[in-house]
Scaffold this motif. Sequence first.
Motif, PDB file in Angstrom:
ATOM      1  N   PHE A 101       4.843   1.844  29.499  1.00 54.37           N
ATOM      2  CA  PHE A 101       4.913   3.037  28.663  1.00 54.37           C
ATOM      3  C   PHE A 101       6.251   2.945  27.923  1.00 54.37           C
ATOM      4  O   PHE A 101       7.294   3.363  28.431  1.00 54.37           O
ATOM      5  CB  PHE A 101       4.789   4.288  29.524  1.00 54.37           C
ATOM      6  CG  PHE A 101       3.564   4.262  30.398  1.00 54.37           C
ATOM      7  CD1 PHE A 101       2.338   3.848  29.890  1.00 54.37           C
ATOM      8  CD2 PHE A 101       3.615   4.624  31.733  1.00 54.37           C
ATOM      9  CE1 PHE A 101       1.203   3.806  30.685  1.00 54.37           C
ATOM     10  CE2 PHE A 101       2.489   4.582  32.539  1.00 54.37           C
ATOM     11  CZ  PHE A 101       1.280   4.172  32.013  1.00 54.37           C
ATOM     12  N   ASP A 102       6.198   2.347  26.742  1.00 49.30           N
ATOM     13  CA  ASP A 102       7.400   1.905  26.033  1.00 49.30           C
ATOM     14  C   ASP A 102       8.401   3.005  25.695  1.00 49.30           C
ATOM     15  O   ASP A 102       9.590   2.748  25.630  1.00 49.30           O
ATOM     16  CB  ASP A 102       7.000   1.216  24.714  1.00 49.30           C
ATOM     17  CG  ASP A 102       6.469  -0.185  24.971  1.00 49.30           C
ATOM     18  OD1 ASP A 102       6.710  -0.706  26.065  1.00 49.30           O
ATOM     19  OD2 ASP A 102       5.826  -0.739  24.074  1.00 49.30           O
ATOM     20  N   ASN A 103       7.881   4.206  25.426  1.00 44.99           N
ATOM     21  CA  ASN A 103       8.772   5.247  24.911  1.00 44.99           C
ATOM     22  C   ASN A 103       9.320   6.186  25.966  1.00 44.99           C
ATOM     23  O   ASN A 103       9.864   7.246  25.638  1.00 44.99           O
ATOM     24  CB  ASN A 103       8.034   6.045  23.825  1.00 44.99           C
ATOM     25  CG  ASN A 103       7.703   5.169  22.655  1.00 44.99           C
ATOM     26  OD1 ASN A 103       8.578   4.739  21.925  1.00 44.99           O
ATOM     27  ND2 ASN A 103       6.421   4.838  22.499  1.00 44.99           N
ATOM     28  N   ILE A 104       9.140   5.831  27.227  1.00 45.60           N
ATOM     29  CA  ILE A 104       9.777   6.610  28.293  1.00 45.60           C
ATOM     30  C   ILE A 104      10.626   5.661  29.145  1.00 45.60           C
ATOM     31  O   ILE A 104      10.474   4.440  29.060  1.00 45.60           O
ATOM     32  CB  ILE A 104       8.756   7.412  29.148  1.00 45.60           C
ATOM     33  CG1 ILE A 104       7.726   6.503  29.796  1.00 45.60           C
ATOM     34  CG2 ILE A 104       8.090   8.474  28.316  1.00 45.60           C
ATOM     35  CD1 ILE A 104       6.751   7.231  30.720  1.00 45.60           C
ATOM     36  N   ASP A 108      10.923   7.020  34.514  1.00 46.23           N
ATOM     37  CA  ASP A 108       9.735   7.821  34.204  1.00 46.23           C
ATOM     38  C   ASP A 108       8.450   6.977  34.227  1.00 46.23           C
ATOM     39  O   ASP A 108       7.370   7.495  34.508  1.00 46.23           O
ATOM     40  CB  ASP A 108       9.893   8.508  32.843  1.00 46.23           C
ATOM     41  CG  ASP A 108      10.865   9.685  32.930  1.00 46.23           C
ATOM     42  OD1 ASP A 108      11.334   9.985  34.044  1.00 46.23           O
ATOM     43  OD2 ASP A 108      11.158  10.298  31.880  1.00 46.23           O
ATOM     44  N   MET A 111       7.539   7.149  37.735  1.00 53.79           N
ATOM     45  CA  MET A 111       7.030   8.496  38.053  1.00 53.79           C
ATOM     46  C   MET A 111       5.594   8.657  37.526  1.00 53.79           C
ATOM     47  O   MET A 111       4.734   9.226  38.202  1.00 53.79           O
ATOM     48  CB  MET A 111       7.928   9.566  37.415  1.00 53.79           C
ATOM     49  CG  MET A 111       9.310   9.662  38.035  1.00 53.79           C
ATOM     50  SD  MET A 111       9.271  10.287  39.720  1.00 53.79           S
ATOM     51  CE  MET A 111       8.851  12.012  39.450  1.00 53.79           C
ATOM     52  N   ALA A 112       5.367   8.154  36.306  1.00 55.97           N
ATOM     53  CA  ALA A 112       4.026   8.270  35.709  1.00 55.97           C
ATOM     54  C   ALA A 112       2.977   7.551  36.565  1.00 55.97           C
ATOM     55  O   ALA A 112       1.815   7.955  36.608  1.00 55.97           O
ATOM     56  CB  ALA A 112       4.027   7.704  34.293  1.00 55.97           C
ATOM     57  N   ALA A 113       3.431   6.495  37.243  1.00 58.62           N
ATOM     58  CA  ALA A 113       2.485   5.743  38.074  1.00 58.62           C
ATOM     59  C   ALA A 113       2.081   6.520  39.320  1.00 58.62           C
ATOM     60  O   ALA A 113       1.068   6.214  39.956  1.00 58.62           O
ATOM     61  CB  ALA A 113       3.105   4.406  38.475  1.00 58.62           C
ATOM     62  N   VAL A 115       1.478   9.860  39.486  1.00 60.32           N
ATOM     63  CA  VAL A 115       0.898  11.185  39.246  1.00 60.32           C
ATOM     64  C   VAL A 115      -0.443  11.406  39.942  1.00 60.32           C
ATOM     65  O   VAL A 115      -0.805  12.539  40.231  1.00 60.32           O
ATOM     66  CB  VAL A 115       0.716  11.497  37.730  1.00 60.32           C
ATOM     67  CG1 VAL A 115       2.053  11.694  37.056  1.00 60.32           C
ATOM     68  CG2 VAL A 115      -0.095  10.434  37.033  1.00 60.32           C
ATOM     69  N   TRP A 120       3.632  13.858  45.487  1.00 61.63           N
ATOM     70  CA  TRP A 120       4.369  13.973  44.235  1.00 61.63           C
ATOM     71  C   TRP A 120       5.822  14.383  44.459  1.00 61.63           C
ATOM     72  O   TRP A 120       6.716  13.976  43.746  1.00 61.63           O
ATOM     73  CB  TRP A 120       3.647  14.965  43.321  1.00 61.63           C
ATOM     74  CG  TRP A 120       4.343  15.213  42.010  1.00 61.63           C
ATOM     75  CD1 TRP A 120       4.885  16.381  41.571  1.00 61.63           C
ATOM     76  CD2 TRP A 120       4.568  14.275  40.937  1.00 61.63           C
ATOM     77  NE1 TRP A 120       5.425  16.237  40.321  1.00 61.63           N
ATOM     78  CE2 TRP A 120       5.243  14.955  39.910  1.00 61.63           C
ATOM     79  CE3 TRP A 120       4.262  12.924  40.756  1.00 61.63           C
ATOM     80  CZ2 TRP A 120       5.614  14.337  38.717  1.00 61.63           C
ATOM     81  CZ3 TRP A 120       4.642  12.303  39.573  1.00 61.63           C
ATOM     82  CH2 TRP A 120       5.307  13.010  38.570  1.00 61.63           C
ATOM     83  N   ASP A 141      17.620   4.397  33.319  1.00 54.56           N
ATOM     84  CA  ASP A 141      17.525   5.330  32.198  1.00 54.56           C
ATOM     85  C   ASP A 141      17.171   4.647  30.876  1.00 54.56           C
ATOM     86  O   ASP A 141      17.044   5.314  29.853  1.00 54.56           O
ATOM     87  CB  ASP A 141      18.847   6.094  32.037  1.00 54.56           C
ATOM     88  CG  ASP A 141      19.101   6.996  33.239  1.00 54.56           C
ATOM     89  OD1 ASP A 141      18.114   7.512  33.795  1.00 54.56           O
ATOM     90  OD2 ASP A 141      20.269   7.163  33.629  1.00 54.56           O
ATOM     91  N   ASN A 142      17.047   3.328  30.902  1.00 57.00           N
ATOM     92  CA  ASN A 142      16.660   2.613  29.670  1.00 57.00           C
ATOM     93  C   ASN A 142      15.189   2.859  29.348  1.00 57.00           C
ATOM     94  O   ASN A 142      14.369   3.058  30.252  1.00 57.00           O
ATOM     95  CB  ASN A 142      16.848   1.108  29.841  1.00 57.00           C
ATOM     96  CG  ASN A 142      18.311   0.710  29.828  1.00 57.00           C
ATOM     97  OD1 ASN A 142      19.171   1.446  30.301  1.00 57.00           O
ATOM     98  ND2 ASN A 142      18.590  -0.458  29.289  1.00 57.00           N
ATOM     99  N   LEU A 143      14.882   2.821  28.053  1.00 57.39           N
ATOM    100  CA  LEU A 143      13.467   2.864  27.689  1.00 57.39           C
ATOM    101  C   LEU A 143      12.822   1.553  28.145  1.00 57.39           C
ATOM    102  O   LEU A 143      13.475   0.498  28.131  1.00 57.39           O
ATOM    103  CB  LEU A 143      13.313   2.985  26.169  1.00 57.39           C
ATOM    104  CG  LEU A 143      13.765   4.294  25.513  1.00 57.39           C
ATOM    105  CD1 LEU A 143      13.538   4.215  24.005  1.00 57.39           C
ATOM    106  CD2 LEU A 143      13.025   5.483  26.089  1.00 57.39           C
ATOM    107  N   ARG A 159       5.399  -0.200  39.188  1.00 52.58           N
ATOM    108  CA  ARG A 159       4.405   0.868  38.999  1.00 52.58           C
ATOM    109  C   ARG A 159       3.243   0.700  39.967  1.00 52.58           C
ATOM    110  O   ARG A 159       2.718   1.681  40.508  1.00 52.58           O
ATOM    111  CB  ARG A 159       3.879   0.846  37.558  1.00 52.58           C
ATOM    112  CG  ARG A 159       4.862   1.390  36.553  1.00 52.58           C
ATOM    113  CD  ARG A 159       4.213   1.721  35.242  1.00 52.58           C
ATOM    114  NE  ARG A 159       3.199   0.761  34.826  1.00 52.58           N
ATOM    115  CZ  ARG A 159       2.840   0.572  33.577  1.00 52.58           C
ATOM    116  NH1 ARG A 159       3.406   1.277  32.618  1.00 52.58           N
ATOM    117  NH2 ARG A 159       1.919  -0.297  33.261  1.00 52.58           N
TER     118      ARG A 159
END
Lengths: 248, 323
Positions: A101-104, A108, A111-113, A115, A120, A141-143, A159
Motif C-alpha cells: 500500500f504505497d501511500n501509507i 500502517d 496495521m492494514a494487514a 484489520v 485489533w 514512518d516511511n511511506l 504483512r
Amino acid sequence: MHADTARQTISRSPLVLEGLVKNFGGVTAVAGVDLEVASREVVGVIGPNGSGKSTLFNLIAGMLPMDEGRVWLDGKEVTGQPAWRIARAGLARTFQIPSLFDNISVHDNLMAAAVESGDWKRAPHRAKETMEMLEISHVADNLASELSGGQQKLLEFGRVCMRDPSVILLDEATAGVHPNIRRIMLEAIRRVRDSGATFLVIEHDMEMVREICDRIVVMDAGQVVAEGSFDEIADNIEVQKAYLGRQV
Amino acid sequence: MVSKLSRSRFSGVLASFVGLVILAVLPGFVDPYSLRIVTGVLMWAGLACAWNIVGGYAGYISFGHSAFFGIGAYVTGILMQRDLGIPFLATLPLGILVAVGVAAAIGGPTMRLRGAYFAIATWAFAEMLMQVAIILDITGGTAGLSLPAYLNEFFFYYTMLVVALLAYLGTWYLLERTRFGFRLKALRDHEPAAEAMGIHTTLVKVQAFALSAGITSLFGSIYAYWVTFIDPRSVMGPEITDQMVVMVLLGGLGTVWGPALGATVLWLINRYIWSELGDTTIYLPILGLIIAMIVLFLPNGLISLLPGGRRGGGLMGRLLRKL
C-alpha cells in the motif's frame, strides 16, 4: 472406506489441492495439479518460466476462477470462494512483484494487514514486534513506496505475519534481494514455520530452496513432473528436461 | 524526535483552537454579504470532505455526487411544502436515509467497475436523476420548488459550521483511527492485495460511497432551506461535482484537512469572479486551468506546502492512471 480415509487425510492437512485445472483460451496453464502439504511443512514449487506456478497460486488464493478441481484449507473446502473469504479461512500470500500500500507508512501497512484477523487492540504491539523481527523498525514512518526493493519484500512478508495465517504462499520472496535481506527473510520464515505455519514457496533461488524446503515439487507445462527432496530432484531426469529441454 | 512531535501536535491543537474561536465569533464582526460567502465556504468544505471519502480514500472518481446533493435538497424541499409541513430538522435524517439507500443500491453494481468505467457510470446516474427531477411533478420540474423562507443568516452560518465540523471530525476519526480507514486505504492502494488480506473490498467501497452520499445529502438539505428555491440544474448540475473534485485536488487528495483548504481557496476565487464579472462562464475555463496547474506543479495539493504536509506524490498519479 477409501473415501472416509481420504477425508480424514484432508482434514489433517493444512492445504490439499485436487485436480486443479486452468485454461486461458487454448492454453492450459495448470493441467490437473494434485498436492497435499502437511502441517509446518515448507514445500518449494520450482519450474521454468511459464510452467504455471504463479497461476497455481492465484487459483489457490481465489484470485483466478479455476476450470476444474478442489481446494481444502485446514480441512475446509474453499473451492470457488472469493479471495477475501479464502484469506479469512487462514490463507496468506505474497506476490511476485511486491504489492504494497504505497501511500501509507510501513507501520500502517502492517496495521492494514491486521484489520480482518486477530486482536485489533494488540495490532500496534504486533506491528512493532514484526518490524523488529524483520529489522525494518527504522523505516516505520516511511511511506512503503520509499523503501528499497528488499525492504519491500520484507514488508510484504511482515504483512503476512501480521495475519497469523495457517498456510502461507510465498511467490519469489527473495528474488533479487541483498544477501543480508535474504538472511533476515530466511530466519523469519523459519520462525513463522516453527510457530505453526505451513508454507508453499515459489522460488528460483536454488540455494534458498535447499535451505528451507522440506520437499520440492517441480512443475512444467502446468503439471507436476517430479516431487521429492532437493537431492532427489537435482538428479531427476524429468526436471533436467523441464529446465534444459534435453537430457544432460 | 518526541519533543518535536509533541511541539508539532501542540501547534496543531493551538491553531485549531484559534481557528474555532475565530469561526465562532465571526458573525459578530462581518457584514451579511461576507457572512454569506463564509457560509458558502463551510458548505463547500463539507462537500469536498464528503467527496474525498470516495475519491481520496477509496481511490474511485465519482462524477455523480451532485445527485446526492440534489436528493438532500429535494427531500427537504418536498417535505417542507405547506401541505406536508414537516419541520426542517426532521427532513435532514430522511434526506440522509434516501441518499444512503440510493448510494448502496447504485454502489453495489458500479463499485465493481474500475477507473473510467466507474466515473462514467456515476456521471450517467447523476444525469439520469436530474432528468427525472425535470419531468416529475413533485419536484416542480424545470419551474423549480420554493421552500418556506427563513431569513436568518446566523442560523445557516452556524448550521453549516456545526455540520462541516462534525463531517471533518467524524471523517478524521473514521478514516484515520479505525479499521474502516485502513481497509479503505488498503483497497485504494492495491485492491487485489487488500482482498488477499481478507478485506471484502466491494462491501467496504459501498459503505464508503453510502457514507459520502449521506454527508453530501445533508449539505444539500441545508442548502435548499438556505437559498429557499431549488431547481434541477441548481442542485443536480454537474458543476456541483466538478467543484467538489477540483477542491479536493487543489487542497490535497486523500488528506483529512486538504479539502477544507481547497474549498476555501476555490470558493473565494469563485465569489471574487462573480462579484467582479457577474454571472459569467469564465469560471469554468479557470477551473480547467487550475486542474492542469495542480496536476503539473502541485500533485499533493496546497496542504503539502504547509509544515508537516504529506510527502510523496503517488495518489494523484494513481487516480489519473485509473482514468
